[in-house]
Design an enzyme around this catalytic site. Structure first.
Site, PDB file in Angstrom:
ATOM      1  N   HIS A 122       0.856  -1.203  -0.066  1.00 41.76           N
ATOM      2  CA  HIS A 122      -0.145  -0.073   0.105  1.00 41.76           C
ATOM      3  C   HIS A 122       0.969   1.228   0.020  1.00 41.76           C
ATOM      4  CE1 HIS A 122      -3.158  -2.918   1.893  1.00 41.76           C
ATOM      5  NE2 HIS A 122      -3.536  -2.653   0.535  1.00 41.76           N
ATOM      6  N   ASP A 124       0.586   4.424   0.925  1.00 42.27           N
ATOM      7  CA  ASP A 124       0.693   4.989   2.277  1.00 42.27           C
ATOM      8  C   ASP A 124       1.086   4.359   3.417  1.00 42.27           C
ATOM      9  OD1 ASP A 124      -1.613   3.672   2.582  1.00 42.27           O
ATOM     10  OD2 ASP A 124      -2.755   5.177   3.144  1.00 42.27           O
ATOM     11  N   ASN A 183      -3.680  -5.224  -3.004  1.00 42.72           N
ATOM     12  CA  ASN A 183      -4.024  -6.488  -1.990  1.00 42.72           C
ATOM     13  C   ASN A 183      -5.489  -6.945  -1.933  1.00 42.72           C
ATOM     14  OD1 ASN A 183      -3.094  -8.191  -0.132  1.00 42.72           O
ATOM     15  ND2 ASN A 183      -3.850  -7.160   1.647  1.00 42.72           N
ATOM     16  N   ARG A 184      -6.123  -6.488  -3.162  1.00 39.77           N
ATOM     17  CA  ARG A 184      -7.541  -6.896  -3.525  1.00 39.77           C
ATOM     18  C   ARG A 184      -7.520  -7.446  -4.975  1.00 39.77           C
ATOM     19  NH1 ARG A 184      -6.746  -5.522   1.133  1.00 39.77           N
ATOM     20  NH2 ARG A 184      -8.354  -4.554   2.472  1.00 39.77           N
ATOM     21  N   GLU A 305       1.789  -6.501  10.019  1.00 37.70           N
ATOM     22  CA  GLU A 305       1.531  -5.052  10.363  1.00 37.70           C
ATOM     23  C   GLU A 305       2.535  -4.806  11.379  1.00 37.70           C
ATOM     24  OE1 GLU A 305      -0.888  -3.651   9.004  1.00 37.70           O
ATOM     25  OE2 GLU A 305      -2.246  -5.052   8.036  1.00 37.70           O
TER      26      GLU A 305
END
Length: 479
Positions: A122, A124, A183-184, A305
């Site tokens: 991602h 950001d 990620n989709r 994460e």
């Protein structure tokens, strides 16, 4: 005149209203949300602008895409003996997706497991970009000095992609240049989304081709916004938010705990027990990279994460690196410090066989490599497993192992079902020889060699005949 001026002001106001509405609709085209209110559109536009400025300020101290490329090439220049740099493709804007391999024999095919790290999925969430460069440089600096660094470099092919989404990073947003969440964007096991190859993003295609070209045993992608190790499945068949275990649930829990317990404080999470979570239990997603790796790539992937803040100030990066360093190293080292490993051979000719390796009771299979027939199967320790090797045309073999904390080596020798028939794999050498013999220059050389051999034979025969004739004459004269 006054009436004309008021009409003009009204016209300009309506034009401005339409302009702001068009911006809002374009900006939210992938969310499915459109606000036709001028006031709401204006507020959102200012909010997005302020958000971008905030992220732009936070980006000071982070590497730009150009800086990242220079840093990777500088790393390779300093550590060329144990590294190589290559690109797996390009982003929408044409930015190379640079990757690096760290190994004592980079670029060579060996009977060793391969691991990959991916950062900045991602746009950001840029912390992974920085940490992966720090990891690479740490391994270079400590190779042959630190036992863990030496173990990894000598026994694993480690591949690192610091930024999967360089365009999103430049734009300071989650999605890529087409505003698609990468990620989709992968094929999904439950729903037919993303099945159209032409609709997939170039970054997604690059990852999928990468998986096909290199047989990764395990991997991890680095994200931000929470502190937890996430494992499959990421979604459920009925779209419910509930625990949905994959066939290797025990192994994935072991991998996730290995990361969280090696981390400075991830395992102490108040939100996630032991600092780990099943993806579907946290919040279901579809078209994710993690599940696709496991299903289609034979690769055990975690979604990590690694910082509560998606884009923390640059002065916090060193601390985040220190918190994650041991976890990252131990996760890579687990490929050779645990699990079952081995090779598969044919009993009739000793050829390596690209057999399938399965564990009884688990609906999941990996394949040995095509050329070296090596396999690497991650398994949770403290369990008993029946390992099964199978190959078309050969008798299936199995063995039971008690998995402890240490790795196990299990080689298989498979017998052909029809041992009296020459098997195709055993005839590889013969086929190669016939291919060589069929070449004209080889045939000419062979004919010349046969002629020379024949002439040598004639000369040798004449010499032997003269020798015996001489002996007979001497014998006669002696009589």
């Amino acid at each position: 005149m006054a009436h004309l001026n008021s009409s003009l002001v009204l016209f300009l106001f309506l034009l401005l209203h339409l302009f702001h509405t068009a911006i809002a609709r374009g900006g939210e085209s992938h969310s499915g949300f459109v606000d036709n209110s001028y006031a709401a559109a204006s507020r959102r536009h200012l909010s997005e602008e302020n958000h971008f400025k905030k992220l732009d300020n936070l980006a000071h101290g982070y590497m730009t895409n150009s800086d990242l490329e220079k840093a990777m090439k500088a790393f390779h220049g300093r550590c060329s003996r144990i590294s190589r740099i290559y690109s797996i493709g390009k982003s929408v804007f044409g930015v190379p997706l640079w990757a690096m391999e760290i190994s004592n024999r980079p670029g060579k095919e060996e009977a060793k497991p391969a691991f990959k790290f991916i950062g900045n999925v991602h746009g950001d969430e840029p912390v992974g970009r920085e940490l992966l460069l720090l990891l690479a440089n740490w391994l270079c600096d400590h190779y042959m000095k630190d036992p863990l660094a030496t173990l990894i470099v000598d026994n694993v092919h480690l591949h690192i992609l610091p930024s999967m989404n360089p365009d999103g990073f430049s734009l300071r947003r989650r999605g890529n240049a087409n505003n698609i969440d990468l990620n989709r964007d992968f094929p999904d096991q439950f729903f037919k989304i993303n099945n159209d190859l032409t609709e997939r993003q170039p970054e997604t295609k690059a990852i999928m081709n990468w998986i096909k070209s290199i047989r990764f045993t395990a991997s991890a992608s680095l994200h931000g916004g929470a502190l937890v190790a996430n494992y499959p499945w990421d979604g459920t068949q009925d779209k419910s938010k509930s625990y949905y275990a994959c066939p290797d649930d025990e192994t994935f829990r072991y991998m996730a705990k290995l990361y969280s317990e090696s981390h400075y404080n991830m395992s102490q999470s108040q939100e996630f027990k032991a600092g780990i979570t099943n993806g579907a239990l946290w919040y279901p997603i579809y078209g994710g990279m993690q599940d696709w790796n496991y299903i289609y790539g034979g690769c055990f992937e975690l979604t990590l994460e690694i910082s509560d803040n998606k884009w923390p100030p640059a002065n916090e990066l060193h601390t985040i690196w220190q918190y994650n360093k041991k976890s990252m190293l131990h996760l890579v080292a687990s490929l050779v410090k645990s699990g079952v490993h081995g090779r598969v051979f044919s009993s009739d000719c000793g050829e390596p066989l690209p057999a399938s390796i399965a564990i009884k009771g688990m609906n999941y299979t990996i394949k040995a490599s095509e050329t070296l027939a090596d396999y690497h199967r991650l398994l949770a320790p403290e369990h008993q497993y029946e390992v099964i090797a199978s190959m078309p045309g050969y008798k299936t073999r199995s063995t039971t192992i008690n998995m402890g904390e240490d790795p196990m080596t299990v080689d298989f020798i498979l017998e052909p079902i029809n041992s009296y028939l020459p098997h195709q794999l055993c005839n590889r050498s013969s086929i190669n020889i016939l291919e060589v013999v069929a070449k004209p220059h080889f045939q000419a050389a062979l004919i010349l060699m046969l002629v020379l051999t024949f002439l040598f034979f004639l000369m040798k025969r004449k010499a032997i005949s003269n020798h015996f004739r001489g002996r007979k004459q001497r014998r006669v004269s002696a009589v």
